[in-house]
Write a protein that holds these residues in place. Sequence first.
Motif, PDB file in Angstrom:
ATOM      1  N   GLU A 138       0.850  -1.138  -0.074  1.00 24.48           N
ATOM      2  CA  GLU A 138       0.008  -0.012   0.146  1.00 24.48           C
ATOM      3  C   GLU A 138       0.846   1.451   0.019  1.00 24.48           C
ATOM      4  N   GLU A 139       2.000   1.237   0.581  1.00 22.35           N
ATOM      5  CA  GLU A 139       2.984   2.364   0.583  1.00 22.35           C
ATOM      6  C   GLU A 139       3.785   2.688  -0.538  1.00 22.35           C
ATOM      7  N   ASP A 140       3.938   1.772  -1.279  1.00 18.13           N
ATOM      8  CA  ASP A 140       4.792   1.591  -2.578  1.00 18.13           C
ATOM      9  C   ASP A 140       4.045   1.950  -3.661  1.00 18.13           C
ATOM     10  N   GLU A 141       3.966   3.388  -3.963  1.00 22.96           N
ATOM     11  CA  GLU A 141       3.056   3.945  -4.946  1.00 22.96           C
ATOM     12  C   GLU A 141       3.526   3.295  -6.647  1.00 22.96           C
ATOM     13  N   THR A 142       4.968   3.113  -6.835  1.00 24.79           N
ATOM     14  CA  THR A 142       5.194   2.725  -7.828  1.00 24.79           C
ATOM     15  C   THR A 142       4.607   1.371  -8.322  1.00 24.79           C
ATOM     16  N   MET A 143       4.836   0.512  -7.331  1.00 26.49           N
ATOM     17  CA  MET A 143       4.543  -0.828  -7.379  1.00 26.49           C
ATOM     18  C   MET A 143       2.742  -0.884  -7.440  1.00 26.49           C
ATOM     19  N   LYS A 144       2.290   0.066  -6.735  1.00 27.28           N
ATOM     20  CA  LYS A 144       0.701  -0.073  -6.950  1.00 27.28           C
ATOM     21  C   LYS A 144       0.322   0.535  -8.289  1.00 27.28           C
ATOM     22  N   THR A 145       0.900   1.209  -9.172  1.00 29.86           N
ATOM     23  CA  THR A 145       0.661   1.734 -10.197  1.00 29.86           C
ATOM     24  C   THR A 145       0.975   0.537 -11.242  1.00 29.86           C
ATOM     25  N   SER A 146       2.038  -0.258 -10.943  1.00 30.93           N
ATOM     26  CA  SER A 146       2.235  -1.184 -12.033  1.00 30.93           C
ATOM     27  C   SER A 146       1.377  -2.539 -11.802  1.00 30.93           C
ATOM     28  N   ILE A 147       0.916  -2.733 -10.422  1.00 34.10           N
ATOM     29  CA  ILE A 147      -0.144  -3.752 -10.422  1.00 34.10           C
ATOM     30  C   ILE A 147      -1.432  -3.039 -10.993  1.00 34.10           C
ATOM     31  N   ALA A 148      -2.005  -1.890 -10.747  1.00 38.91           N
ATOM     32  CA  ALA A 148      -3.257  -1.489 -11.372  1.00 38.91           C
ATOM     33  C   ALA A 148      -3.034  -1.687 -12.897  1.00 38.91           C
ATOM     34  N   ASN A 149      -1.848  -1.685 -13.259  1.00 36.54           N
ATOM     35  CA  ASN A 149      -1.846  -1.801 -14.940  1.00 36.54           C
ATOM     36  C   ASN A 149      -2.026  -3.091 -15.412  1.00 36.54           C
ATOM     37  N   ILE A 150      -1.484  -4.089 -14.466  1.00 38.88           N
ATOM     38  CA  ILE A 150      -1.691  -5.327 -14.702  1.00 38.88           C
ATOM     39  C   ILE A 150      -3.304  -5.823 -14.488  1.00 38.88           C
ATOM     40  N   SER A 151      -3.852  -5.403 -13.660  1.00 36.73           N
ATOM     41  CA  SER A 151      -5.248  -5.381 -13.394  1.00 36.73           C
ATOM     42  C   SER A 151      -6.124  -5.110 -14.426  1.00 36.73           C
ATOM     43  N   ARG A 152      -5.763  -3.744 -14.994  1.00 37.91           N
ATOM     44  CA  ARG A 152      -6.455  -3.135 -16.299  1.00 37.91           C
ATOM     45  C   ARG A 152      -6.436  -4.186 -17.325  1.00 37.91           C
ATOM     46  N   ALA A 153      -5.275  -4.482 -17.549  1.00 35.02           N
ATOM     47  CA  ALA A 153      -4.870  -5.425 -18.585  1.00 35.02           C
ATOM     48  C   ALA A 153      -5.699  -7.007 -18.708  1.00 35.02           C
ATOM     49  N   ALA A 154      -5.888  -7.229 -17.524  1.00 38.37           N
ATOM     50  CA  ALA A 154      -6.533  -8.631 -17.065  1.00 38.37           C
ATOM     51  C   ALA A 154      -7.953  -8.273 -17.525  1.00 38.37           C
ATOM     52  N   ASP A 155      -8.466  -7.137 -17.060  1.00 42.37           N
ATOM     53  CA  ASP A 155      -9.949  -6.742 -17.391  1.00 42.37           C
ATOM     54  C   ASP A 155     -10.234  -6.561 -18.821  1.00 42.37           C
ATOM     55  N   ARG A 156      -9.249  -5.969 -19.396  1.00 40.77           N
ATOM     56  CA  ARG A 156      -9.432  -5.843 -21.156  1.00 40.77           C
ATOM     57  C   ARG A 156      -9.385  -7.336 -21.532  1.00 40.77           C
ATOM     58  N   ALA A 157      -8.494  -8.169 -21.326  1.00 42.54           N
ATOM     59  CA  ALA A 157      -8.555  -9.354 -21.662  1.00 42.54           C
ATOM     60  C   ALA A 157      -9.706 -10.087 -21.424  1.00 42.54           C
ATOM     61  N   ASN A 158     -10.396  -9.976 -20.325  1.00 42.14           N
ATOM     62  CA  ASN A 158     -11.475 -10.586 -20.029  1.00 42.14           C
ATOM     63  C   ASN A 158     -12.812 -10.055 -21.076  1.00 42.14           C
ATOM     64  N   LYS A 159     -12.795  -8.829 -21.362  1.00 42.48           N
ATOM     65  CA  LYS A 159     -13.589  -8.578 -22.339  1.00 42.48           C
ATOM     66  C   LYS A 159     -13.354  -9.128 -23.709  1.00 42.48           C
ATOM     67  N   ILE A 160     -12.225  -9.068 -24.058  1.00 40.82           N
ATOM     68  CA  ILE A 160     -12.111  -9.804 -25.433  1.00 40.82           C
ATOM     69  C   ILE A 160     -12.419 -11.017 -25.648  1.00 40.82           C
ATOM     70  N   MET A 161     -12.220 -11.634 -24.286  1.00 38.80           N
ATOM     71  CA  MET A 161     -12.559 -13.294 -24.281  1.00 38.80           C
ATOM     72  C   MET A 161     -14.233 -13.257 -24.576  1.00 38.80           C
ATOM     73  N   TRP A 162     -15.055 -12.495 -23.928  1.00 44.07           N
ATOM     74  CA  TRP A 162     -16.182 -12.523 -24.099  1.00 44.07           C
ATOM     75  C   TRP A 162     -16.714 -12.172 -25.390  1.00 44.07           C
ATOM     76  N   GLN A 163     -15.851 -11.133 -25.951  1.00 43.08           N
ATOM     77  CA  GLN A 163     -16.350 -10.931 -27.413  1.00 43.08           C
ATOM     78  C   GLN A 163     -15.885 -12.290 -28.385  1.00 43.08           C
ATOM     79  N   ILE A 164     -15.000 -13.177 -28.333  1.00 44.09           N
ATOM     80  CA  ILE A 164     -14.615 -14.020 -29.005  1.00 44.09           C
ATOM     81  C   ILE A 164     -15.759 -15.230 -28.869  1.00 44.09           C
ATOM     82  N   LEU A 165     -16.135 -15.300 -27.343  1.00 44.56           N
ATOM     83  CA  LEU A 165     -17.205 -16.284 -27.291  1.00 44.56           C
ATOM     84  C   LEU A 165     -18.532 -15.952 -27.743  1.00 44.56           C
ATOM     85  N   ARG A 166     -18.819 -14.630 -27.830  1.00 46.51           N
ATOM     86  CA  ARG A 166     -20.047 -14.162 -28.400  1.00 46.51           C
ATOM     87  C   ARG A 166     -20.102 -14.331 -29.798  1.00 46.51           C
TER      88      ARG A 166
END
Length: 225
Positions: A185-213
């Motif tokens: 929580e106190e390491d802002e640089t790492m938190k930013t990187s982790i947030a980017n990873i989480s957003r990328a996972a969310d985008r990948a999840n949306k792409i998978m939904w589009q493929i399945l649809r």
Amino acid sequence: MSQKVRSRILFVDDEERILRSLKRLLWDYNDRWDMTYIDDPVEAKRMLAADGYDAAVLDVKMPRISGLELLAELKADERSRDVQVIILTGHGDADMKRRALELGATDLLNKPIDKDDLIARLSSVLRLKHYEDELRSRNRDLQRQLVQSQRMELVGVLSAGVVHDLKNILSIIKAQSQLLADQLEEDETMKTSIANISRAADRANKIMWQILRFSKPEDRNKRLD
């Protein structure tokens, strides 16, 4: 406007006088039918297999190959099995006629040949050939559509399996990202990187939904969340 293709008919008889008689009887139909007359059954077999005839009129008794033998060979050959065959005979042999029909003859014609009878029977077998060709064409189209449908179904099944596996992987990535974010929580640089990873996972999840649809339209109402 394209010119209408004439039906092709091959007449096979070892007697030249019979062939000449057929030519005279059908003289008025030269502009409607493309007709060839030949006295050699061996050459006739080659022509029927190679040259795209619609119908053939075969004399039942010929040297080297009889009309029934030629008929049997034509029906056994994939290249000529669809040719409509009329057996020409001067005999009243019921067994021979039954045999001709069993071998695949479309019709029988007795000698001496009556012009009106000849024209009626030729017209009939040519109509039958046209209907059968149309049916085969439709069946080929249906077969192609079926194969395409089966391929798309297979793509849908494979896509669903891949999406399911990737969903599990992304769920792990999301969970681990959240765990790291809580621990750093106190390491802002790492938190930013982790947030980017989480957003990328969310985008990948949306792409998978589009493929399945796309691959399985019936699953439009399902969720991957």
